[in-house]
Design a protein around this motif. Structure first.
Motif, PDB file in Angstrom:
ATOM      1  N   ARG B  62     -14.743  47.473 -53.988  1.00 60.25           N
ATOM      2  CA  ARG B  62     -16.021  48.109 -53.677  1.00 60.25           C
ATOM      3  C   ARG B  62     -15.811  49.189 -52.626  1.00 60.25           C
ATOM      4  O   ARG B  62     -16.253  49.064 -51.492  1.00 60.25           O
ATOM      5  N   VAL B  63     -15.110  50.226 -52.990  1.00 60.97           N
ATOM      6  CA  VAL B  63     -14.770  51.269 -52.021  1.00 60.97           C
ATOM      7  C   VAL B  63     -16.018  51.954 -51.480  1.00 60.97           C
ATOM      8  O   VAL B  63     -16.044  52.425 -50.345  1.00 60.97           O
ATOM      9  N   ASN B  64     -17.104  51.968 -52.263  1.00 60.58           N
ATOM     10  CA  ASN B  64     -18.306  52.631 -51.770  1.00 60.58           C
ATOM     11  C   ASN B  64     -19.014  51.830 -50.681  1.00 60.58           C
ATOM     12  O   ASN B  64     -19.919  52.314 -50.032  1.00 60.58           O
ATOM     13  N   CYS B  65     -18.594  50.575 -50.467  1.00 64.69           N
ATOM     14  CA  CYS B  65     -19.191  49.785 -49.387  1.00 64.69           C
ATOM     15  C   CYS B  65     -18.254  49.726 -48.192  1.00 64.69           C
ATOM     16  O   CYS B  65     -18.383  48.867 -47.338  1.00 64.69           O
ATOM     17  N   CYS B  66     -17.303  50.614 -48.160  1.00 66.01           N
ATOM     18  CA  CYS B  66     -16.288  50.560 -47.110  1.00 66.01           C
ATOM     19  C   CYS B  66     -16.901  50.853 -45.747  1.00 66.01           C
ATOM     20  O   CYS B  66     -17.550  51.875 -45.556  1.00 66.01           O
ATOM     21  N   SER B  67     -16.715  49.926 -44.813  1.00 70.28           N
ATOM     22  CA  SER B  67     -17.298  50.099 -43.480  1.00 70.28           C
ATOM     23  C   SER B  67     -16.247  50.315 -42.420  1.00 70.28           C
ATOM     24  O   SER B  67     -16.592  50.500 -41.264  1.00 70.28           O
ATOM     25  N   ILE B  68     -14.989  50.218 -42.780  1.00 71.55           N
ATOM     26  CA  ILE B  68     -13.982  50.333 -41.736  1.00 71.55           C
ATOM     27  C   ILE B  68     -13.145  51.585 -41.950  1.00 71.55           C
ATOM     28  O   ILE B  68     -13.065  52.114 -43.059  1.00 71.55           O
TER      29      ILE B  68
END
Lengths: 345, 131
Positions: B62-68
């Motif tokens: 889920r690269v679009n939810c990447c938070s870091i």
């Protein structure tokens, strides 16, 4: 049959999911079983609704019958609207015998004397629930059937659930009518709103599983946690996990939570900073709005600590929501000995 | 052994076998998970960083939810001389493959593979990553 009525019936039928159209029309009872048999419920919904309108034409439907169909639709799908909860108060303790006919008459009289043009429809359901549908007009215009307000009143309780439409200006009139018709003295809005009507009822009627203070320790069998997935996996922080589960259970109880979508906190508190770094010249309260939203707010709050995303126990500002029966709060500065904030009534 | 953070609770010290490898799991969707790993690293004895530590970044599907910040993760691997692996736990195939990789690394770290030490394997992984 009036064109506007035909169009209204057509649009109402289109809202109903295809498989539910026939049962709902049967509940409505305006079209005979024989007439319903002539409709093909497997065709396109557009065509089904045309057929229904045609049959209503044959039966000369008027707005009153159409309104009943609308009530049935909204009773079956109440979650499409946002409901607010109101509580009525009376100063005496006398429980007046509730007279339904009298109630209906008074509501009609109150509303009609203020605005000549209103469509008012009543329907009673089990558990003493009275549904009222009101289409608002003005002394000069016909009622707008598409901007309706709904009221659900449980006659044995002081609670009223209102789904007002855009026309907020009619709300005071509606509240007044309810108070007079039900023999109460006044009405106030509880700061409690949600799409789920049943959950609102659960909260005010205290039908959800509450955290009762149990003074007996849980029997040993109950402490048996769900079977470990694999005995080779060892949880190092098992004690902490169990503490979180226990605290969570104490706060939220075991059963399903009522369904709310928002919790809103309006802060009017002073900015507290290091006195050396005095940021603001004026000592004015900071105005800030914090809004939590979720498809199922209370369940998601319940799962925060076990998921490791928050400490247990959670802030009482969040966990008090069902007990206080409100999800809109104003937090002001506490004046007096203790610095801090308190929640205003 | 699964733990939410380090240090490990001392009350279980006597029940714990020797630790051969530590895998720090970082959820790509959670800033908190990265912070937690960074804080926990301070409690690891220096000898572990000779090939017995690895970082596992999860949720990469889920690269679009990447938070870091991915740079932060790479930096972590560099500073602590440890490999960074990526996986997606929600897909069974990748999950199984990652588990097999970790198991293989664990065998080496525990000394079960003759001729290959944790340190030599670790430097092998680092060199191939830099290529």
């Amino acid at each position: 049959m009036d064109e506007t009525v035909a169009e209204y019936i057509r649009r109402t039928v289109l809202k109903i999911p295809r498989d539910e159209i026939k049962p709902m029309l049967q509940k409505w009872g305006f079209l005979s079983e024989a007439q319903l048999q002539t409709i093909n419920f497997h065709q396109l919904k557009d065509n089904i609704s045309q057929d229904v309108v045609q049959l209503c034409e044959e039966n000369s439907a008027d707005i009153k019958q159409a309104a009943v169909l609308d009530i049935i639709y909204n009773h079956t799908y109440p979650n499409k609207r946002v409901w607010s909860v109101y509580q009525m108060n009376k100063t005496g303790e006398e429980m007046d015998f509730f007279d339904l006919t009298d109630f209906k008459k008074k509501i009609k009289r109150q509303l009609r004397s203020a605005l000549k043009n209103v469509t008012i429809t009543f329907r009673e359901y089990e558990d003493n629930a009275i549904w009222i549908r009101i289409a608002w007009g003005t002394p000069y215009t016909k009622p707008n059937q598409y901007k309706t307000s709904y009221v659900v009143y449980h006659s044995q309780t002081p609670y009223v659930f209102i789904s007002a439409s855009m026309l907020k200006s009619n709300l005071p009139l509606l509240c007044q009518a309810l108070v007079v018709a039900s023999n109460y003295h006044d009405i106030r809005e509880m700061e409690l709103r949600s799409h789920s009507l049943n959950s609102l009822k659960d909260i005010v009627f205290k039908r959800y599983s509450q955290n009762f203070q149990t003074y007996y320790p849980k029997p040993l069998q109950e402490r048996d946690v769900a079977p470990e997935s694999d005995l080779r996996i060892i949880q190092e922080n098992k004690n902490e996990k169990e503490r979180i589960e226990r605290v969570n259970r104490e706060i939220f109880g075991d059963g399903p939570q009522p369904k709310l979508e928002f919790a809103q906190y309006k802060l009017e508190t002073m900015f507290k900073s290091d006195p050396k770094r005095d940021v603001l010249d004026k000592k004015e309260p900071f105005r800030c709005l914090v809004k939590f939203s979720s498809p199922h707010l209370l369940e998601s709050l319940k799962s925060l600590a076990p998921a490791g995303m928050a400490d247990a126990p959670l802030s009482p500002l969040l966990t008090c929501i069902p007990q206080k029966a409100r999800n809109y709060f104003k937090i002001r500065e506490k004046k007096g000995l203790f610095p801090g904030s308190f929640v205003s009534p | 052994h699964l733990a939410t953070s380090l240090p490990l609770p001392s009350e279980r010290d006597h029940l714990r076998p020797r630790i051969d490898m530590i895998v720090f799991m970082i959820d790509i969707k959670s800033k908190y998970s990265l912070k937690n790993v960074e804080a926990s690293l301070a409690y690891v004895d220096a000898s572990f960083f000779l090939g017995k530590v690895c970082f596992l970044v999860t949720g990469v599907g889920r690269v679009n939810c990447c938070s870091i910040e991915m740079n932060a993760v790479w930096k972590l691997g560099e500073i602590y001389c440890s490999p960074v692996l990526f996986c997606e736990l929600e897909m069974e195939g990748i999950r199984v493959a990652t588990a097999q990789r970790l198991l293989r690394m664990l065998q080496i770290c525990a000394g079960h593979v003759p001729g290959v030490s944790a340190l030599s394997f670790g430097s092998l992984m680092r060199n191939s990553a830099n290529d």
